[in-house]
Motif scaffolding. Structure first.
Motif, PDB file in Angstrom:
ATOM      1  N   VAL A 174       0.856  -1.184   0.000  1.00 18.42           N
ATOM      2  CA  VAL A 174       0.000   0.000   0.000  1.00 18.42           C
ATOM      3  C   VAL A 174       0.894   1.237   0.000  1.00 18.42           C
ATOM      4  O   VAL A 174       1.752   1.382   0.870  1.00 18.42           O
ATOM      5  N   ASP A 175       0.710   2.099  -0.990  1.00 14.22           N
ATOM      6  CA  ASP A 175       1.474   3.351  -1.053  1.00 14.22           C
ATOM      7  C   ASP A 175       0.488   4.499  -1.222  1.00 14.22           C
ATOM      8  O   ASP A 175      -0.274   4.539  -2.186  1.00 14.22           O
ATOM      9  N   LEU A 176       0.477   5.433  -0.281  1.00 19.69           N
ATOM     10  CA  LEU A 176      -0.439   6.567  -0.320  1.00 19.69           C
ATOM     11  C   LEU A 176       0.351   7.865  -0.255  1.00 19.69           C
ATOM     12  O   LEU A 176       1.095   8.110   0.686  1.00 19.69           O
ATOM     13  N   ASP A 177       0.197   8.691  -1.286  1.00 15.65           N
ATOM     14  CA  ASP A 177       0.861   9.991  -1.330  1.00 15.65           C
ATOM     15  C   ASP A 177      -0.183  11.055  -1.633  1.00 15.65           C
ATOM     16  O   ASP A 177      -1.332  10.732  -1.937  1.00 15.65           O
ATOM     17  N   TYR A 178       0.197  12.328  -1.578  1.00 14.74           N
ATOM     18  CA  TYR A 178      -0.771  13.397  -1.801  1.00 14.74           C
ATOM     19  C   TYR A 178      -0.153  14.526  -2.613  1.00 14.74           C
ATOM     20  O   TYR A 178       1.052  14.667  -2.693  1.00 14.74           O
ATOM     21  N   GLN A 179      -1.020  15.334  -3.213  1.00 14.30           N
ATOM     22  CA  GLN A 179      -0.579  16.485  -3.990  1.00 14.30           C
ATOM     23  C   GLN A 179      -1.737  17.463  -4.154  1.00 14.30           C
ATOM     24  O   GLN A 179      -2.899  17.106  -3.982  1.00 14.30           O
ATOM     25  N   VAL A 180      -1.426  18.697  -4.497  1.00 16.46           N
ATOM     26  CA  VAL A 180      -2.455  19.685  -4.797  1.00 16.46           C
ATOM     27  C   VAL A 180      -2.962  19.440  -6.206  1.00 16.46           C
ATOM     28  O   VAL A 180      -2.177  19.325  -7.131  1.00 16.46           O
ATOM     29  N   ILE A 181      -4.287  19.347  -6.387  1.00 15.31           N
ATOM     30  CA  ILE A 181      -4.819  19.218  -7.736  1.00 15.31           C
ATOM     31  C   ILE A 181      -5.533  20.488  -8.178  1.00 15.31           C
ATOM     32  O   ILE A 181      -5.658  20.741  -9.369  1.00 15.31           O
ATOM     33  N   THR A 182      -6.026  21.282  -7.231  1.00 14.69           N
ATOM     34  CA  THR A 182      -6.634  22.569  -7.564  1.00 14.69           C
ATOM     35  C   THR A 182      -6.168  23.594  -6.539  1.00 14.69           C
ATOM     36  O   THR A 182      -6.268  23.365  -5.345  1.00 14.69           O
ATOM     37  N   ASP A 183      -5.645  24.703  -7.011  1.00 14.31           N
ATOM     38  CA  ASP A 183      -5.224  25.784  -6.124  1.00 14.31           C
ATOM     39  C   ASP A 183      -5.470  27.099  -6.855  1.00 14.31           C
ATOM     40  O   ASP A 183      -4.553  27.749  -7.333  1.00 14.31           O
ATOM     41  N   SER A 184      -6.735  27.472  -6.937  1.00 13.65           N
ATOM     42  CA  SER A 184      -7.140  28.694  -7.635  1.00 13.65           C
ATOM     43  C   SER A 184      -7.418  29.784  -6.613  1.00 13.65           C
ATOM     44  O   SER A 184      -7.240  29.579  -5.409  1.00 13.65           O
ATOM     45  N   GLU A 185      -7.865  30.928  -7.075  1.00 15.97           N
ATOM     46  CA  GLU A 185      -8.192  32.015  -6.147  1.00 15.97           C
ATOM     47  C   GLU A 185      -9.372  31.641  -5.264  1.00 15.97           C
ATOM     48  O   GLU A 185      -9.521  32.171  -4.171  1.00 15.97           O
ATOM     49  N   ARG A 186     -10.223  30.713  -5.732  1.00 18.95           N
ATOM     50  CA  ARG A 186     -11.445  30.390  -4.991  1.00 18.95           C
ATOM     51  C   ARG A 186     -11.403  29.015  -4.328  1.00 18.95           C
ATOM     52  O   ARG A 186     -12.060  28.795  -3.304  1.00 18.95           O
ATOM     53  N   LEU A 187     -10.626  28.079  -4.904  1.00 19.96           N
ATOM     54  CA  LEU A 187     -10.715  26.697  -4.436  1.00 19.96           C
ATOM     55  C   LEU A 187      -9.344  26.087  -4.158  1.00 19.96           C
ATOM     56  O   LEU A 187      -8.393  26.296  -4.903  1.00 19.96           O
ATOM     57  N   PHE A 188      -9.276  25.341  -3.062  1.00 21.19           N
ATOM     58  CA  PHE A 188      -8.062  24.600  -2.692  1.00 21.19           C
ATOM     59  C   PHE A 188      -8.458  23.139  -2.540  1.00 21.19           C
ATOM     60  O   PHE A 188      -9.354  22.797  -1.783  1.00 21.19           O
TER      61      PHE A 188
END
Length: 318
Positions: A174-188
């Motif tokens: 099991v390998d679980l990693d994370y990243q930003v997929i949306t980082d706009s002025e309105r949504l994170f």
């Protein structure tokens, strides 16, 4: 100092004694998954109108299973949360015009285990949400971190239960990693990518979203104007896309007007999984088996801007 800490953690990670055969399988799967993600990110706007043929995606996973060996099957589970994964991203976020709040990943912990040929590496980020004045919004911060904690605890607990049930003699990674997929002025939005190698496979997606205007966690209904009907127009567009894809490719099948009506896709809900892609367009996501045969994997539908432009709140889409 932070770079040195990350370097040390990376060194410690690679020094963990893991069976060579299993590590090779895991790393090959991760490299393949990352290669696919990079390829998808480089596609043109025209290409994003139509999702990559799911049958090809499944064939690639089957090929990986055959490579791994007869006793082991592969499951690629893409689960999405929303985060910021380093000093460079944090610095870039500081330059974003703030509407009402800003969110960033401030730290993460890592669960690692290696028991014979069973292996786990789970990264658990902590997010901090600040108001426009720079003061931490504790309620929003606690809410998203509690959700992330519960989700990752469940993954770890399931892995530990599998190790115990197999008496440590099973085949699983099991390998679980994370990243930003949306980082706009309105949504994170933070994305968790989970690669699981085990005796069976499934593909699911999970995404957490923070509305920067309010600092609150939101679901699909949170991006639309209050009281509007967004479910019907989006659902109808998805049905149209399903029909077009099936007409264009005999290998594509959706549960639509089938011989088993109870399986047929009827409509989305307020909690249907979604994200906003790099072009600022709404993408609806369905888990494996939810609206199509399991062989199709997880499927996505990009909603044309004109379908929702009059009912979505400002700042979410382009």
């Amino acid at each position: 100092m932070k770079d040195e800490r990350l370097r040390k953690m990376n060194q410690e990670y690679h020094e963990i004694p893991i069976p060579a055969e299993l590590r090779n399988r895991v790393e090959a799967g991760i490299r393949e998954a990352k290669k696919d993600m990079a390829t998808e990110n480089q596609t043109t706007t025209a290409t994003t109108e139509k999702k990559r043929k799911p049958v090809k995606k499944k064939n690639k996973m089957i090929a990986f299973v055959k490579t791994a060996g007869g006793a082991v099957a592969a499951a690629v589970i893409a689960i999405t949360v929303m985060a910021n994964s380093g000093a460079n991203i944090a610095h870039a976020m500081a330059k974003i015009p703030v509407i009402g709040a800003i969110a960033e990943v401030v730290t993460f912990r890592e669960y690692q285990d290696s028991t014979n040929q069973m292996y786990a590496d789970v990264k658990v980020p902590e997010v901090e949400v600040k108001n426009e004045d720079g003061i931490v919004n504790q309620e929003s911060t606690d809410a998203i971190n509690q959700s992330i904690q519960e989700y990752t605890d469940e993954i770890i607990a399931q892995y530990q239960a599998d190790v115990e049930a197999a008496d440590g003699q099973g085949y699983q990674a099991v390998d679980l990693d994370y990243q930003v997929i949306t980082d706009s002025e309105r949504l994170f939005s933070i994305r968790f990518d989970k690669l699981v190698i085990m005796a069976s496979g499934e593909e699911t997606v999970k995404i957490y979203h923070i509305d920067k205007k309010t600092g609150e966690l939101i679901n699909l209904s949170g991006i639309f104007k209050e009281g509007v009907n967004y479910i019907d127009p989006i659902s109808e567009n998805i049905r149209e896309q399903m029909k077009e894809q099936m007409a264009a490719d005999e290998n594509v099948t959706y549960w639509l007007d089938s011989d088993t009506p109870e399986w047929d896709f009827k409509s989305i809900t307020a909690d249907t999984t979604f994200y906003i892609n790099e072009e600022g367009r709404l993408v609806i996501v369905f888990d494996e088996g939810e609206v199509a045969p399991m062989s199709m994997g997880s499927v996505e539908f990009t909603i044309p801007t004109e379908v929702i432009q009059d009912i979505v709140q400002d700042g979410f889409i382009k």
